[in-house]
Scaffold this active site. Sequence first.
Site, PDB file in Angstrom:
ATOM      1  N   GLY A  20       0.407  -1.440   0.359  1.00  0.00           N
ATOM      2  CA  GLY A  20      -0.049   0.311   0.095  1.00  0.00           C
ATOM      3  C   GLY A  20       0.728   1.149   0.317  1.00  0.00           C
ATOM      4  N   HIS A  21       0.193   2.171  -0.200  1.00  0.00           N
ATOM      5  CA  HIS A  21       0.534   3.579  -0.343  1.00  0.00           C
ATOM      6  C   HIS A  21       1.776   3.999   0.945  1.00  0.00           C
ATOM      7  CE1 HIS A  21      -2.701   6.349   0.466  1.00  0.00           C
ATOM      8  NE2 HIS A  21      -2.914   5.425   1.708  1.00  0.00           N
TER       9      HIS A  21
END
Lengths: 348, 348, 348
Positions: free
Chosen positions: C237-238
């Site tokens: 994920g970011h």
Amino acid sequence: MGITLSDLATRLGVQIRGRSDVEVSRIGTLAGSDSSCLTFLGDARHRRHLGQTRAGAVVLAERDADAAPVPALISENPYLTFALAARILHPEPPVTGGVHPSAVVDSAARVDPTAWIGPQAVVEAGAWIGPRVFVGPGSIVGANVRIGEDSRLVARVTLCDGTVVGKRALLHPGAVIGRDGFGFARDGECWVRMPQVGRARLGDDVEIGANTSVDRGAIEDTVIGDGVKLDNHIQIGHNVQIGENTAMAANTGISGSTRIGRNCTIAGATGVAGHLEIGDNVHFSGMAMVTRSFIEPGYYSSGIPAMANSEWRRNVVRFRHLDDMARRLKRLGERVDQLARRQGGEDD
Amino acid sequence: MGITLSDLATRLGVQIRGRSDVEVSRIGTLAGSDSSCLTFLGDARHRRHLGQTRAGAVVLAERDADAAPVPALISENPYLTFALAARILHPEPPVTGGVHPSAVVDSAARVDPTAWIGPQAVVEAGAWIGPRVFVGPGSIVGANVRIGEDSRLVARVTLCDGTVVGKRALLHPGAVIGRDGFGFARDGECWVRMPQVGRARLGDDVEIGANTSVDRGAIEDTVIGDGVKLDNHIQIGHNVQIGENTAMAANTGISGSTRIGRNCTIAGATGVAGHLEIGDNVHFSGMAMVTRSFIEPGYYSSGIPAMANSEWRRNVVRFRHLDDMARRLKRLGERVDQLARRQGGEDD
Amino acid sequence: MGITLSDLATRLGVQIRGRSDVEVSRIGTLAGSDSSCLTFLGDARHRRHLGQTRAGAVVLAERDADAAPVPALISENPYLTFALAARILHPEPPVTGGVHPSAVVDSAARVDPTAWIGPQAVVEAGAWIGPRVFVGPGSIVGANVRIGEDSRLVARVTLCDGTVVGKRALLHPGAVIGRDGFGFARDGECWVRMPQVGRARLGDDVEIGANTSVDRGAIEDTVIGDGVKLDNHIQIGHNVQIGENTAMAANTGISGSTRIGRNCTIAGATGVAGHLEIGDNVHFSGMAMVTRSFIEPGYYSSGIPAMANSEWRRNVVRFRHLDDMARRLKRLGERVDQLARRQGGEDD
């Protein structure tokens, strides 16, 4: 290319605290910003960073305004206001209409002149591509696909034939929409493929993550409602229906023919079995194992969180004897009742 | 383009109940069909829809024939008969031999003249592509790959060099077959990649779902048996062997060097550890965590189904004390025995 | 094209036992080798195959040397020595500089003359592609991407704009690096996309598996440290940060903003929630459900291993009553204490 705080405030309909002629040109974090940045304070946990911020301006709630060392935009929902400001500061580049010379567009496809078909893309017969659609490099738009205006296929998206995409969709690389669902009849030991003649239909404002798959329906359509947001690596089986504004995090799988309501949130790596009914406003935590319908709004969970391996080993072996333990506990209760009765006058 | 019920019955070898000159041209659901549709009644749960169906004809079992309001095809296995009929009504379009001008085919590749190489596809040196193979748009056929007759790469499939695909394979978009397996030797804190010199070998009638990966073998081959059906987002590690007609649902992962037997079914999001042996006719339910070999045929399961979050929280904290609970239960049993002995004459 | 054992030993810095003029040209297993093969004995479980091997030579530990029926290379770490030998016997083909005529390279991209841009690839404006980089067929290198020397995009890799790849990276088909992370603000029932302006930055010697995704950062960068190895179908994920030499097996997901230390190993299908801190040398077993931070080095686990379905059903229903069982057990203990006190003189 900056914008003044007063312009931002006007466009966002919020109040300013402090100087309004400050100019910002990009977003930043509370701790990592310089004077060209707009930052925000959403979560109270980050309030300690507010005093030291070097940002040009900050978005925050009224209650935090006095602590801001820089000009502020006041919002009841700072994160939303910040997101809207960020969209002004970092706009999506406008789409320039045209077809890259390396793209292959079938003569029987209709492409709006304001749409862009990128390098190495393929658009097959009967496809309809609406105004300002961006078909990124390496994307494949199958026969008879429809893509509504302002949708964006970032790169290498595959839309299988007959897929319908609404307006303003955002489809990330590796997404596969409308492949034949996983349906077979058994013939002795062999599997006979059941033709999948439904479509995959995506509403407006849908987002599909990288390497996420939405299978076409077996007979009727797989339907993804308006505003649905799917993260990466999600599997949506055939005939699934997902209600408006439901969001799912990465690695989740929804098995065939399950219906999911509106405004649900499904955290990462959740698995939902087939032919279930999930109501509106249902929320599953990460890695939930969903084996029955959940109609009532609420928060649902499952799974055993990680612990030290030695501790886990000791406990997990007992799980296999849980039923036995429950029976022994019940029997022991009865024996203690009996002993107490014989002894007389217990439980004072 | 319809077909009469009598023609269908002849081709499928089943009996007709009612008028045989009815013509159907597509499949439909019991509830959603019009008179051009063939529908079916498989599961008893749907029997209530039978009386109202407006389909042109229905496939069903003998016992349901009297309740059918429309002409019927009688079958002992209605779903199989329906699938076979659907394949007649919705045939895969025949493959037209040729190479799209945008495709890149190495001069040292051999492509059967009856095979189709689609737009933007790449076929590298030494590849052999058999009769009537369909290489869909954007697919990559690596060096020395072999693809057996009548196989179909829908779109954007990647076959890494040396991969072998049997006859009548169906490979969906995003599938990656034969990438180097995940093998490393440790050199202090660093990982040294172990060259992967085996291949990925797929038998006949294999299906590989969207964005599914089958890694090549480390030294010997990864082998997918005839008739194996893999859904989307499945990971098959290096050196895995899968027996004939085994089917796996989406998001499942099989770790390296595990052997799986014939006719197994593995439901979605199952994880199978490496170097295990799974026998024939073994069935895992969804999200099963498979950490040991299962040789005996049977149904195996694991996991905690989702429940209300408050209920889950209350119970899950106890899991960490399960071993302690078991010990206390045992000790309590002993103490009750002792009390009972002292009291004398219990357990009447 | 063989190499003598003495040459190999010299290059690897190890000793030979037996004839040194034996020539080997490829690697093989203990049981499956012929005289052209180099094999190895790592795990004691395979020692029984050593006596029968027909390999040309074997890599093994000193303690096993006397049992070798063929010439041997002696190593304290036979698997590492074997991997290094395998890299000599099966070298990656050297990269020939050039651009395939079907590739689309923007005039504002800089491609080192020793780099290869393969068929149907796309390289966008501002990209920088270093010496001896291999951009495989169908890969997409977005605007302003940087790829360090000797990196290899096997095929159909997507690097979204601004992505940074270090030296000697190995990126497998279907990998998507730098797509916009999954970030939204809520506006009533709707989701408003938060622009993602950070990048995805990969260090040196990073490997990214097939169909694995690494999202770009929301504001700051997502950072994959040197020597990190990610298997297939992994979601990063970011804003995630992963320390050096950490390795993850397939189907694992790391939620946004989590930081993972160095030298961790994360087995397959593990799920790590967002905003957590995982220390150095932390190891999770397969399918672990990580819902809190783990700072201390160690082995952590969760989940219920599969068992016979009937056994699982019997036990799993009890899980929902675990809290109740614990309370009843406690109360029962108190009652037994009370009975014992009344009876007098227990627990001798």
